[in-house]
Design a protein around this motif. Structure first.
Motif, short mmCIF file in Angstrom:
data_model
loop_
_atom_site.label_atom_id
_atom_site.label_comp_id
_atom_site.label_asym_id
_atom_site.label_seq_id
_atom_site.Cartn_x
_atom_site.Cartn_y
_atom_site.Cartn_z
N UNK A 191 0.81 -1.21 0.00
CA UNK A 191 0.00 0.00 0.00
C UNK A 191 0.84 1.26 0.00
N UNK A 192 1.92 1.27 0.81
CA UNK A 192 2.82 2.41 0.83
C UNK A 192 3.50 2.58 -0.54
N UNK A 193 3.90 1.46 -1.15
CA UNK A 193 4.56 1.53 -2.46
C UNK A 193 3.62 2.13 -3.49
N UNK A 194 2.36 1.68 -3.51
CA UNK A 194 1.40 2.22 -4.46
C UNK A 194 1.14 3.70 -4.20
N UNK A 195 1.08 4.07 -2.92
CA UNK A 195 0.86 5.47 -2.56
C UNK A 195 2.02 6.34 -3.04
N UNK A 196 3.26 5.89 -2.82
CA UNK A 196 4.42 6.67 -3.25
C UNK A 196 4.48 6.81 -4.77
N UNK A 197 4.17 5.71 -5.47
CA UNK A 197 4.15 5.78 -6.93
C UNK A 197 3.09 6.75 -7.43
N UNK A 198 1.91 6.74 -6.78
CA UNK A 198 0.85 7.66 -7.16
C UNK A 198 1.26 9.11 -6.90
N UNK A 199 1.99 9.32 -5.78
CA UNK A 199 2.46 10.66 -5.47
C UNK A 199 3.41 11.18 -6.55
N UNK A 200 4.36 10.34 -6.99
CA UNK A 200 5.27 10.76 -8.05
C UNK A 200 4.52 11.02 -9.36
N UNK A 201 3.53 10.18 -9.63
CA UNK A 201 2.75 10.37 -10.85
C UNK A 201 1.97 11.68 -10.81
N UNK A 202 1.39 11.99 -9.64
CA UNK A 202 0.65 13.24 -9.50
C UNK A 202 1.58 14.45 -9.62
N UNK A 203 2.78 14.35 -9.05
CA UNK A 203 3.74 15.45 -9.15
C UNK A 203 4.19 15.68 -10.58
N UNK A 204 4.23 14.61 -11.37
CA UNK A 204 4.68 14.76 -12.76
C UNK A 204 3.73 15.63 -13.57
N UNK A 205 2.47 15.77 -13.12
CA UNK A 205 1.53 16.62 -13.84
C UNK A 205 1.89 18.09 -13.73
N UNK A 206 2.73 18.43 -12.72
CA UNK A 206 3.18 19.81 -12.59
C UNK A 206 4.30 20.15 -13.58
N UNK A 207 4.93 19.11 -14.13
CA UNK A 207 6.05 19.30 -15.05
C UNK A 207 5.51 19.55 -16.45
N UNK A 208 6.10 20.48 -17.20
CA UNK A 208 5.67 20.67 -18.60
C UNK A 208 5.70 19.36 -19.37
N UNK A 209 4.76 19.23 -20.29
CA UNK A 209 4.57 17.96 -20.99
C UNK A 209 5.82 17.50 -21.72
N UNK A 210 6.62 18.44 -22.24
CA UNK A 210 7.80 18.05 -23.01
C UNK A 210 8.85 17.37 -22.14
N UNK A 211 8.98 17.81 -20.89
CA UNK A 211 9.99 17.25 -19.99
C UNK A 211 9.43 16.15 -19.08
N UNK A 212 8.13 15.91 -19.12
CA UNK A 212 7.50 15.01 -18.16
C UNK A 212 8.01 13.58 -18.22
N UNK A 213 8.12 12.93 -19.39
CA UNK A 213 8.58 11.52 -19.40
C UNK A 213 9.97 11.35 -18.82
N UNK A 214 10.92 12.24 -19.21
CA UNK A 214 12.28 12.12 -18.70
C UNK A 214 12.33 12.38 -17.20
N UNK A 215 11.59 13.39 -16.76
CA UNK A 215 11.55 13.72 -15.32
C UNK A 215 11.01 12.54 -14.52
N UNK A 216 9.96 11.91 -15.01
CA UNK A 216 9.36 10.80 -14.29
C UNK A 216 10.29 9.59 -14.25
N UNK A 217 11.02 9.34 -15.33
CA UNK A 217 11.96 8.21 -15.35
C UNK A 217 13.07 8.43 -14.32
#
Length: 266
Positions: free
Chosen positions: A10-36
């Motif tokens: 549950x903690x792992x899924x929560x942390x992954x969801x948090x990173x995914x939600x934060x990636x929405x703040x990143x401009x779309x062009x840089x988002x895939x690299x930032x998330x990786x």
């Protein structure tokens, strides 16, 4: 099924969801690299912090705190993108924006509950020490490990009909060595008390006097429970050794801002 792996997942899924939600703040062009990059760092942090077996609240909180660092990083990258003169494209409808804002609010609410200070205030709101309590001790004493009221005096007061007090509880503080399974011996501050101590304080701990042929009963402080037993929810009934005495754990005192004199571990 063991509940600890479920909590860890549950903690792992929560942390992954948090990173995914934060990636929405990143401009779309840089988002895939930032998330990786953040997912790669996340994998290394989990590998270094989390125990190979079992479950640790402290380690999971440390990993979640690392994931929270993605928020200022994403905002910084977004500000840099705006300063560079680029015009980020807007995607999604107003309903989608409200949905993501709700998800972020839910994440922060859960994180707030995980913080020790917030949890302490929640527990203290549910557990109130009874008003009208008095601590009786010799004012000239500066050593909390020595009882300033003798057992004989205590028994005389308890046996005498009282007009000022409803009940008495007696305790003394001493320093013992706790021998814990799978860990080094630890110095503990232990309060030896009469069985009515918790009832007198009004705390939600039921502690019956042990029978003549049974083990003494011990109640852990919330601090010792999280520090030495990793907040194990199945701690009740476990047997440990304190100095030369074997005792059975009855439970854990709820966390709160109050402390018994001597700030005991058990």
């Amino acid at each position: 099924m063991n509940s600890l792996p479920l909590v860890a997942r549950g903690f792992h899924a929560f942390d992954c969801s948090l990173l995914r939600a934060c990636s929405l703040l990143v401009p779309a062009a840089q988002r895939p690299e930032w998330l990786r990059e953040w997912r790669s760092e996340f994998w290394h942090v989990r590998r270094e912090c989390l125990p190979t077996c079992g479950f640790s609240w402290e380690a999971e909180r440390e990993v979640t705190a690392f994931c929270l660092g993605a928020i200022p990083d994403a905002l910084c990258l977004r500000r840099h993108f705006h300063v560079s003169g680029a015009s980020p494209a807007l995607h999604g409808s107003a309903a989608q924006c409200v949905l993501w804002l709700s998800v972020l609010l839910a994440i922060f609410a859960v994180l707030a509950r995980l913080l020790p200070g917030v949890q302490s205030q929640v527990e203290s709101a549910r557990c109130h020490v009874r008003p009208g309590l008095l601590l009786i001790q010799d004012a000239r004493s500066d050593d909390s490990s020595i009882p300033t009221i003798s057992p004989t005096q205590f028994r005389d007061w308890r046996a005498t009909r009282q007009r000022s007090f409803d009940a008495f509880a007696f305790y003394r503080t001493q320093h013992d060595t706790a021998f814990l399974p799978g860990a080094r011996p630890a110095p503990w501050t232990v309060v030896h008390a009469t069985p009515n101590l918790f009832a007198l304080l009004g705390l939600p701990v039921q502690l019956a006097a042990p029978a003549a042929n049974s083990l003494p009963t011990i109640v852990l402080s919330h601090r010792a429970w999280t520090r030495d037993f990793h907040a194990d929810p199945r701690i009740a009934g476990r047997v440990i050794r304190l100095a030369h005495t074997t005792a059975r754990i009855a439970g854990v005192i709820p966390e709160g801002p109050w402390r018994l004199p001597g700030d005991p571990d058990a």
